[in-house]
Design an enzyme around this catalytic site. Structure first.
Site: not given
Ligand code: G6P
Length: 588
Positions: A463, A486, A27, A2, A583, A97-98, A73, A467, A470
């Site tokens: 990575e 395996h 955010r 947020c 992010k 925010n939080g 968010w 990538k 996402e």
């Protein structure tokens, strides 16, 4: 998560707040809202979706000179107009925010006292508590203090009260918050880019500090409401750094900045083949714990390989959300390294605090200057990536990998290895100039992909796979090349894309054998290597430039980033703001 922006001053507030929110969309971006003062009344407009959707509902010419805004968010409650911020109860309007951890208790208690709630958020208890205690205290600052005593969790707040038409109030506990100063007015914001169009002067609020801003002055109070003096910081970057500058997406722009980011990071620590004073000596440490989340964790995996191989230092890498709750075996010989682009990731910050509390030395590898992790660690080394806007990290990953390779040289004392970084920028440029569309075409219609590699290449597989997931929403798994047989090999069917990475000539034949095993089962192979290959087991080849193993990951990650970008583009995905993500993850 947020983002918060607030402005009070001589200019019209709504364009400033909306512009600021656009810079904070990284955010969170599932809904947004603003509260603004007009004709002595607080008006609220909220909408589900991006800031651009909210903007359509707002007349930017509105003669309002005080406003607070929020991009969300969702944590508690789905993205909806009623759950969007600002939340208003009685005289108080709040952006948050939080997370308020004890909100259920507070809500139950207030309900018994007759307070009505309109949303399913944790946030709504904040204006409700403010309104409730204001009736007793009759003073806004005293009321905020009283409410702070009741709240548990991590939060940053922007507050306006119907009884004060001149001031915006702000509070920080955990989640980041700055106040910014200009000749035309004062701001609050979750992060610096939100205010860079107007000023580069800002003050960082610390835990439980309360700020009061109006059109030409500000005050900051500690928890006991004592007026305190704060240092004014100047942000050195320019607003341009956070603009698209002709690129269609931030992700592409940021990948194309990697040549510069590499050089800026290298030159900040090295001059004429020697380390500068900016790189301290860490010789007393005999073992290392690296703690991080997401891509930063994968940088940690790369760094573990490098540190063990070249500096002979036993290194363990841990996901921060696990590390903070598990038993850790560290002592005075241990250096705990926290890697974080934003410097605000809640789990990474708490892992750092845990190590500090146990008396262990900490080193932060951070991009955002003066972020919480940067400020709280014993040592901080900055990467020089500049503002990163795309949610999927690219240039910061490359900068972190560069810095961890430099740190490896420092710890190994094999300073002659510094020459291996020389000219790497040309090889980065060479990789950036290639076209990756043909590789993407082999992938974009598939439901599953696999990335396989051994040792350090496996870290790159992790990575590359993240990538792709996402940015393009294709399910993807990274596997140690030798481990695939395996069990997981049962998932390979005709046409399944397998991206094989091998940059270490000592094990190249082993990885090739594993690729042949999947080829025999119908896989479509994209082979990424720095060794000439005359075998014909692959369908497409990416030949990386030659470089020493120490710096190879700085190069090998680039095709992975650009393939993900091209796949996401072919699939018409929202490249810079993938669904469900944010992010900067400032909640647990
Ligand atoms: C989020 C981002 C990732 C990032 C991770 C850690 O999940 O989407 O790209 O790697 O957080 O962020 P940090 O700021 O601590 O590096």
């Amino acid at each position: 998560m947020c983002g918060i922006v607030g402005y009070v001053g001589k200019k019209k507030a709504l364009p400033i707040v909306l512009n600021g929110l656009k810079f904070l969309e990284y955010r969170g971006y599932d809904s947004a809202g603003v509260a603004y003062l007009l004709d002595n009344k607080v008006n609220i407009t909220k909408e589900v979706g991006r800031i651009s959707s909210l903007e359509k509902l707002i007349d930017l010419d509105t003669p309002s000179y005080m406003a607070i805004g929020h991009t969300r968010w969702a944590t508690h409650g789905e993205p909806s107009v009623s759950n969007s911020h600002p939340h208003q109860v009685g005289r108080f309007t709040v952006v948050h925010n939080g997370i308020i951890e004890n909100y259920l208790e507070i809500k139950e208690d207030l309900k018994k006292k007759g307070v009505k709630f309109l949303s399913t958020t944790d946030t709504e208890v904040i204006p409700a508590l403010l309104d409730y205690y204001y009736k007793e205290e009759k003073d806004i600052l005293k009321t905020i203090k009283k409410v702070l005593e009741k709240l548990e969790g991590s939060f940053a707040l922007g507050i306006i009260c119907d009884d004060d038409k001149e001031n915006i109030y702000a509070v920080r506990r955990g989640s980041p918050l700055i106040i910014a100063l200009s000749n035309d007015g004062m701001f609050i914001a979750s992060d610096v880019p939100a205010i860079l169009n107007y000023t580069n002067k800002y003050i960082l609020l610390e835990k439980d500090e309360i700020a009061k801003i109006n059109n030409n002055s500000y005050q900051v109070f500690d928890f006991n409401l004592k007026d305190i003096k704060k240092e004014i910081n100047t942000f050195e970057g320019s607003c341009d750094d956070a603009m698209l500058n002709g690129y269609p997406h931030y992700m592409l722009k940021e990948i194309h900045e990697e040549e510069k980011v590499f050089l800026d990071t290298f030159n900040y620590y090295v001059n004429n083949d020697s380390f500068k004073e900016t790189m301290p000596d860490f010789k007393k440490y005999k073992n290392i714990h690296i703690v991080a989340c997401g891509s930063a964790y994968y940088v940690g995996c790369i760094a573990k390989s490098l540190l063990e191989e070249y500096a002979m230092i036993p290194t363990c890498v841990e996901v921060a959300s696990e590390y903070r709750y598990k038993k850790n075996f560290y002592n005075q010989d241990t250096l705990v390294i926290v890697i974080s682009q934003s410097g605000e990731t809640a789990d990474s910050l708490e892992a750092l605090r845990k190590a500090k509390k146990d008396g262990i030395d900490t080193l932060a590898i951070v991009n955002v200057v003066l972020s919480s992790i940067a400020r709280e660690a014993k040592y901080t080394l900055y990467v020089k990536a500049g503002p990163e806007i795309a949610v999927a990290t690219t240039k910061a990953f490359l900068a972190q990998t560069t810095l961890m390779a430099l740190l490896t040289v420092k710890l190994s004392r094999k300073y002659e290895l510094l020459k291996e970084f020389k000219g790497l920028e040309r090889k980065i440029k060479e990789l950036l100039s290639k076209d990756y569309l043909e590789y993407a075409k082999a992938i974009y219609k598939c439901n599953d992909t696999f990335f396989i590699g051994r040792l350090i290449d496996y870290a790159l597989c992790l990575e590359g796979s993240l990538k792709l997931k996402e940015t393009s929403y294709i399910n993807s798994v990274a596997f140690q090349a030798g481990e695939l047989k395996h069990g997981t090999i049962s998932l390979i069917t005709k046409g399944t894309p397998v991206i094989g990475i091998c940059t270490n000539k000592d094990i190249v034949s082993k990885t090739i054998s594993n690729l042949k095993e999947v080829k025999a089962r119908g896989a479509y192979i994209i082979y990424i290597t720095n060794e000439e290959c005359h075998d014909d087991f692959y369908d497409q080849l990416i030949l990386l430039p030659k470089a020493h193993n120490l710096v190879m990951p700085i190069l090998s990650v680039i095709p992975l980033q650009l393939i993900s970008y091209e796949v996401a583009k072919l699939r018409n995905c929202d490249i810079d703001k993938p669904r469900n993500l944010a992010k900067s993850v400032t909640v647990e």
